[in-house]
Design a protein around this motif. Structure first.
Motif, PDB file in Angstrom:
ATOM      1  N   GLY A  86       0.737  -1.375  -0.249  1.00 11.54           N
ATOM      2  CA  GLY A  86       0.017   0.374  -0.129  1.00 11.54           C
ATOM      3  C   GLY A  86       0.783   1.590   0.198  1.00 11.54           C
ATOM      4  N   LYS A  87       2.190   1.060  -0.509  1.00 12.04           N
ATOM      5  CA  LYS A  87       2.615   2.878  -0.499  1.00 12.04           C
ATOM      6  C   LYS A  87       2.822   3.573  -1.636  1.00 12.04           C
ATOM      7  CE  LYS A  87       6.751   0.894  -3.320  1.00 12.04           C
ATOM      8  NZ  LYS A  87       5.832  -0.655  -3.350  1.00 12.04           N
ATOM      9  N   SER A  88       2.374   3.078  -2.820  1.00 14.22           N
ATOM     10  CA  SER A  88       1.493   3.811  -4.284  1.00 14.22           C
ATOM     11  C   SER A  88       0.328   4.668  -3.055  1.00 14.22           C
ATOM     12  CB  SER A  88       1.477   2.460  -5.135  1.00 14.22           C
ATOM     13  OG  SER A  88       2.663   2.724  -5.511  1.00 14.22           O
ATOM     14  N   THR A  89      -0.957   4.072  -2.517  1.00 15.72           N
ATOM     15  CA  THR A  89      -1.766   4.387  -2.402  1.00 15.72           C
ATOM     16  C   THR A  89      -1.297   5.724  -1.551  1.00 15.72           C
ATOM     17  OG1 THR A  89      -3.811   2.368  -2.741  1.00 15.72           O
ATOM     18  CG2 THR A  89      -4.038   3.549  -1.372  1.00 15.72           C
ATOM     19  N   LEU A  90      -0.766   5.298  -0.353  1.00 13.47           N
ATOM     20  CA  LEU A  90       0.000   6.273   0.231  1.00 13.47           C
ATOM     21  C   LEU A  90       0.658   7.511  -0.081  1.00 13.47           C
ATOM     22  CD1 LEU A  90      -0.342   7.158   3.616  1.00 13.47           C
ATOM     23  CD2 LEU A  90       1.349   6.242   3.911  1.00 13.47           C
ATOM     24  N   LEU A  91       1.065   7.222  -0.654  1.00 13.36           N
ATOM     25  CA  LEU A  91       1.619   8.610  -1.664  1.00 13.36           C
ATOM     26  C   LEU A  91       0.346   9.490  -1.960  1.00 13.36           C
ATOM     27  CD1 LEU A  91       4.765   7.494  -2.938  1.00 13.36           C
ATOM     28  CD2 LEU A  91       4.627   9.022  -1.081  1.00 13.36           C
ATOM     29  N   ARG A 147      17.596   5.819   4.923  1.00 14.13           N
ATOM     30  CA  ARG A 147      17.169   6.000   6.408  1.00 14.13           C
ATOM     31  C   ARG A 147      18.017   6.886   7.680  1.00 14.13           C
ATOM     32  NH1 ARG A 147      17.293   0.839   8.243  1.00 14.13           N
ATOM     33  NH2 ARG A 147      15.211  -0.090   7.966  1.00 14.13           N
ATOM     34  N   GLY A 148      19.633   6.671   7.267  1.00 14.77           N
ATOM     35  CA  GLY A 148      20.666   7.556   8.205  1.00 14.77           C
ATOM     36  C   GLY A 148      20.067   9.052   7.246  1.00 14.77           C
ATOM     37  N   THR A 149      19.784   8.864   6.203  1.00 14.43           N
ATOM     38  CA  THR A 149      19.378  10.692   5.752  1.00 14.43           C
ATOM     39  C   THR A 149      18.296  11.912   6.067  1.00 14.43           C
ATOM     40  OG1 THR A 149      21.169   9.131   3.796  1.00 14.43           O
ATOM     41  CG2 THR A 149      20.334  11.520   3.297  1.00 14.43           C
ATOM     42  N   VAL A 150      17.375  10.891   6.162  1.00 15.61           N
ATOM     43  CA  VAL A 150      16.002  11.136   5.959  1.00 15.61           C
ATOM     44  C   VAL A 150      16.146  11.527   7.611  1.00 15.61           C
ATOM     45  CG1 VAL A 150      15.461  10.184   4.100  1.00 15.61           C
ATOM     46  CG2 VAL A 150      14.487   9.021   6.839  1.00 15.61           C
ATOM     47  N   ASP A 151      14.455  12.425   7.709  1.00 13.72           N
ATOM     48  CA  ASP A 151      14.049  13.046   8.890  1.00 13.72           C
ATOM     49  C   ASP A 151      13.580  12.063   9.383  1.00 13.72           C
ATOM     50  OD1 ASP A 151      16.814  15.112   8.412  1.00 13.72           O
ATOM     51  OD2 ASP A 151      14.688  16.508   6.670  1.00 13.72           O
ATOM     52  N   GLY A 152      13.083  11.356   9.139  1.00 17.20           N
ATOM     53  CA  GLY A 152      11.810  10.298  10.063  1.00 17.20           C
ATOM     54  C   GLY A 152      12.109   8.891   9.364  1.00 17.20           C
ATOM     55  N   HIS A 153      10.862   8.517   9.840  1.00 20.86           N
ATOM     56  CA  HIS A 153      11.056   7.214   8.070  1.00 20.86           C
ATOM     57  C   HIS A 153       9.458   6.733   8.944  1.00 20.86           C
ATOM     58  CE1 HIS A 153      13.624   5.684  11.612  1.00 20.86           C
ATOM     59  NE2 HIS A 153      12.463   4.212  11.953  1.00 20.86           N
ATOM     60  N   ILE A 154       8.461   6.452   7.973  1.00 21.18           N
ATOM     61  CA  ILE A 154       7.547   5.307   8.221  1.00 21.18           C
ATOM     62  C   ILE A 154       7.267   4.218   7.753  1.00 21.18           C
ATOM     63  CG2 ILE A 154       4.890   5.675   7.510  1.00 21.18           C
ATOM     64  CD1 ILE A 154       5.207   8.738   7.503  1.00 21.18           C
ATOM     65  N   VAL A 155       7.066   3.507   8.268  1.00 21.00           N
ATOM     66  CA  VAL A 155       7.380   1.935   8.046  1.00 21.00           C
ATOM     67  C   VAL A 155       5.920   1.141   7.952  1.00 21.00           C
ATOM     68  CG1 VAL A 155       8.501  -0.306   8.733  1.00 21.00           C
ATOM     69  CG2 VAL A 155       9.588   1.640   9.330  1.00 21.00           C
ATOM     70  N   LEU A 156       5.727   0.218   6.807  1.00 22.84           N
ATOM     71  CA  LEU A 156       4.392  -0.324   6.221  1.00 22.84           C
ATOM     72  C   LEU A 156       4.938  -1.752   6.560  1.00 22.84           C
ATOM     73  CD1 LEU A 156       2.815   1.423   3.175  1.00 22.84           C
ATOM     74  CD2 LEU A 156       3.309   2.040   5.657  1.00 22.84           C
ATOM     75  N   ASP A 157       3.531  -2.502   7.375  1.00 20.81           N
ATOM     76  CA  ASP A 157       3.570  -4.077   8.144  1.00 20.81           C
ATOM     77  C   ASP A 157       3.408  -4.511   6.404  1.00 20.81           C
ATOM     78  OD1 ASP A 157       3.702  -6.098   9.706  1.00 20.81           O
ATOM     79  OD2 ASP A 157       5.109  -5.395   9.989  1.00 20.81           O
ATOM     80  N   ARG A 158       3.598  -5.906   6.617  1.00 21.15           N
ATOM     81  CA  ARG A 158       2.948  -7.061   5.078  1.00 21.15           C
ATOM     82  C   ARG A 158       1.884  -7.570   6.442  1.00 21.15           C
ATOM     83  NH1 ARG A 158       3.604  -8.144   0.353  1.00 21.15           N
ATOM     84  NH2 ARG A 158       6.152  -7.584   0.542  1.00 21.15           N
ATOM     85  N   ALA A 159       2.386  -7.432   8.020  1.00 18.40           N
ATOM     86  CA  ALA A 159       1.396  -8.381   8.609  1.00 18.40           C
ATOM     87  C   ALA A 159      -0.316  -7.468   8.800  1.00 18.40           C
ATOM     88  CB  ALA A 159       1.595  -8.525   9.779  1.00 18.40           C
ATOM     89  N   ILE A 160      -0.013  -6.138   8.564  1.00 18.76           N
ATOM     90  CA  ILE A 160      -1.005  -4.865   9.193  1.00 18.76           C
ATOM     91  C   ILE A 160      -1.300  -5.551   7.904  1.00 18.76           C
ATOM     92  CG2 ILE A 160      -1.206  -2.908   9.775  1.00 18.76           C
ATOM     93  CD1 ILE A 160       1.282  -2.540  11.301  1.00 18.76           C
ATOM     94  N   ALA A 161      -1.450  -5.070   6.397  1.00 15.97           N
ATOM     95  CA  ALA A 161      -2.202  -5.087   5.630  1.00 15.97           C
ATOM     96  C   ALA A 161      -2.840  -6.577   5.380  1.00 15.97           C
ATOM     97  CB  ALA A 161      -1.288  -4.753   4.079  1.00 15.97           C
ATOM     98  N   SER A 172      -1.470   0.497   6.184  1.00 15.87           N
ATOM     99  CA  SER A 172      -0.871  -0.817   7.168  1.00 15.87           C
ATOM    100  C   SER A 172       0.588  -0.362   7.797  1.00 15.87           C
ATOM    101  CB  SER A 172      -0.211  -1.661   6.673  1.00 15.87           C
ATOM    102  OG  SER A 172       1.207  -1.584   5.143  1.00 15.87           O
ATOM    103  N   VAL A 173       0.357   1.044   8.304  1.00 15.95           N
ATOM    104  CA  VAL A 173       1.516   1.363   8.891  1.00 15.95           C
ATOM    105  C   VAL A 173       1.994   0.837  10.398  1.00 15.95           C
ATOM    106  CG1 VAL A 173       2.354   3.477  10.067  1.00 15.95           C
ATOM    107  CG2 VAL A 173       1.381   4.172   8.228  1.00 15.95           C
ATOM    108  N   ASP A 174       2.957   0.962  10.731  1.00 19.64           N
ATOM    109  CA  ASP A 174       3.637  -0.191  11.839  1.00 19.64           C
ATOM    110  C   ASP A 174       4.318   1.157  13.213  1.00 19.64           C
ATOM    111  OD1 ASP A 174       4.496  -1.180  14.154  1.00 19.64           O
ATOM    112  OD2 ASP A 174       6.024  -2.676  12.624  1.00 19.64           O
ATOM    113  N   ILE A 175       3.692   1.317  13.621  1.00 18.18           N
ATOM    114  CA  ILE A 175       3.475   2.715  14.760  1.00 18.18           C
ATOM    115  C   ILE A 175       4.492   2.354  15.845  1.00 18.18           C
ATOM    116  CG2 ILE A 175       2.247   3.679  16.497  1.00 18.18           C
ATOM    117  CD1 ILE A 175      -0.521   2.873  15.465  1.00 18.18           C
ATOM    118  N   LEU A 176       4.912   1.226  15.620  1.00 19.89           N
ATOM    119  CA  LEU A 176       6.104   1.098  16.890  1.00 19.89           C
ATOM    120  C   LEU A 176       7.562   1.110  16.129  1.00 19.89           C
ATOM    121  CD1 LEU A 176       5.125  -1.562  18.850  1.00 19.89           C
ATOM    122  CD2 LEU A 176       5.127   0.489  19.947  1.00 19.89           C
TER     123      LEU A 176
END
Length: 443
Positions: free
Chosen positions: A175-180, A331-345, A352-356
């Motif tokens: 779902g990354k393209s949908t979130l974009l 990950r070391g270059t950006v100012d934040g990262h949002i992780v999408l998890d397959r199990a959540i999807a 399907s964002v992994d909050i933790l």
């Protein structure tokens, strides 16, 4: 030699394309031919890295860009693969090509060289050539003005600011393209620049017509290099998108730059590096890949005059391995990262964002004190809920044995329900909605 009229006509065409004029016309010949690149003799004293050349100008007119110059020859990568190229063909040196972006780019689909591919006619140039370098550190303004994306899970747990660089880490099909596309419809920006790299041709058409639609395309410029494009095209598309976004930001606009995906940009760099003989250093990637990724992302930021470039780059995690060298470098270059998890999807919760696992390094500049305390409490409950999941599934947890776990079991499923939303369901004033939701849940 070309006839004088043919030379004048070629010069006029190149000038219209934004190719820098040179006082003399230099030429060479093809020495060797490979599927994606050629070796050219006769230009080593005139050509520079980044110059364009045309092979057989009076015939097939195959374009290429010089990527390496040595004594005796220059290496050039083809912009489009041409099987008709033969050893001995005449090569004409064109020089640098600078983009001329203007507001006429809105609503258009272009390739990595700023040429329209949507069949809607030519692009009107701005009248001035733009060649932006990466901004100097002290030329940047502080990142401190937040904005609402309308995506509840992001606005609550990983809020974003104008000028921020964010990585969207995900495997394929989660779902990354949908979130974009949800972010692209945000009204907090004057201009949206979208770079689609390595996508299937069908997906580009669907993204433009179905996902963005006429309303989304009104203030968007889409720069495309599909999966079948040459490595040079797949490298040029995101680099052009970042320069165009920087140009509009320098004009005082708030620009959102979306890249899908930087991983495929890295793959194209790897193909080019290996073809040029660079030694692979990490899982087949040459060192030049990790040098160019920060250059691509460093164009984001807030600038004098109120303009900013907010970059959200999708990172395709190969095999769901978040320690992949490209993912780790980004990950070391950006100012934040949002992780999408397959199990959540797979559980049916979207986005399907992994909050933790998701972090925004500028979140404290957005949250109010009471919001910060609320989010920290919710994250604590989510952590407890996930830590006890296996025990609860096995029937090993007794209600009442842990008050925090009991609270987490009651509230966290409701939080997950609140964070789940449809693609067209964008929510403003998210914390007010969250407070009302939690109050209703408590009753």
């Amino acid at each position: 030699m070309m006839a004088a009229s043919s030379i004048r006509q070629a010069t006029a065409e190149l000038s219209a394309l934004g190719v820098a004029k040179t006082p003399l016309s230099y030429s060479g010949s093809v020495r060797t031919v490979s599927p994606d690149h050629v070796r050219i003799a006769g230009l080593c004293r005139q050509a520079c890295v980044g110059d364009l050349v045309v092979i057989d100008p009076t015939g097939i007119s195959a374009m290429a860009e010089i990527v390496s110059v040595e004594m005796g020859h220059a290496e050039a990568f083809l912009i489009s693969t041409q099987e008709q190229i033969r050893v001995g063909m005449w090569v004409k040196h064109l020089g640098q090509k600078h983009v001329q972006p203007s507001v006429s780019w809105r609503g258009r689909v272009l390739n990595g060289f700023g040429e329209p591919i949507d069949g809607l006619g030519p692009i009107l140039p701005s009248g001035r050539v733009e060649s932006f370098g990466v901004p100097e550190p002290m030329d940047r303004q502080r990142i401190e003005h937040g904005f609402q994306t309308g995506v509840r899970v992001i606005d609550v747990f990983t809020p974003l600011c104008h000028g921020q660089r964010v990585g969207l880490f995900a495997g394929s099909g989660v779902g990354k393209s949908t979130l974009l596309s949800m972010l692209a419809r945000n009204s907090a920006f004057d201009m949206v620049v979208i770079s689609l790299v390595g996508e299937r041709g069908r997906e580009v058409t669907e993204f433009v017509h179905d996902t963005l639609g006429p309303e989304g395309m009104e203030r968007a410029a889409v720069i495309v290099a599909t999966a079948d494009a040459s490595p040079m095209n797949r490298v040029r598309a995101p680099e052009l998108a970042s320069r165009v976004a920087q140009k509009f930001a320098c004009d005082g606009m708030r620009v959102l730059l979306l890249m899908d995906s930087v991983t495929r940009y890295a793959h194209a760099l790897r193909e080019m590096g290996i073809a040029l003989g660079e030694p692979p250093v990490v899982r087949g990637y040459p060192a030049s890949v990790f040098r160019r990724i920060p250059t691509l992302l460093e164009r984001a930021g807030s600038f004098a005059g109120g303009g900013s470039v907010t970059t959200v780059c999708a990172v395709l995690v190969d095999g769901d391995d978040h320690n992949d060298p490209v993912a780790d470098a980004i990950r070391g270059t950006v100012d934040g990262h949002i992780v999408l998890d397959r199990a959540i999807a797979q559980s049916g919760r979207y986005p399907s964002v992994d909050i933790l696992q998701s972090v925004s390094r500028v979140a404290d500049r957005v949250w109010k004190p009471d919001e910060r305390e609320l989010v920290r409490e919710l994250v604590k409950l989510v952590s407890v809920f996930e830590d006890t999941r296996d025990i609860r599934m096995l029937g090993g947890y007794t209600p009442g044995s842990d008050p925090v776990a009991d609270k987490a079991i009651k509230i966290v499923p409701q939080i997950y329900k609140f964070c789940s939303q449809a693609e067209i369901d964008l929510t403003p004033a998210v914390f007010e909605n969250l407070a009302s939701f939690l109050k209703a849940t408590a009753q």
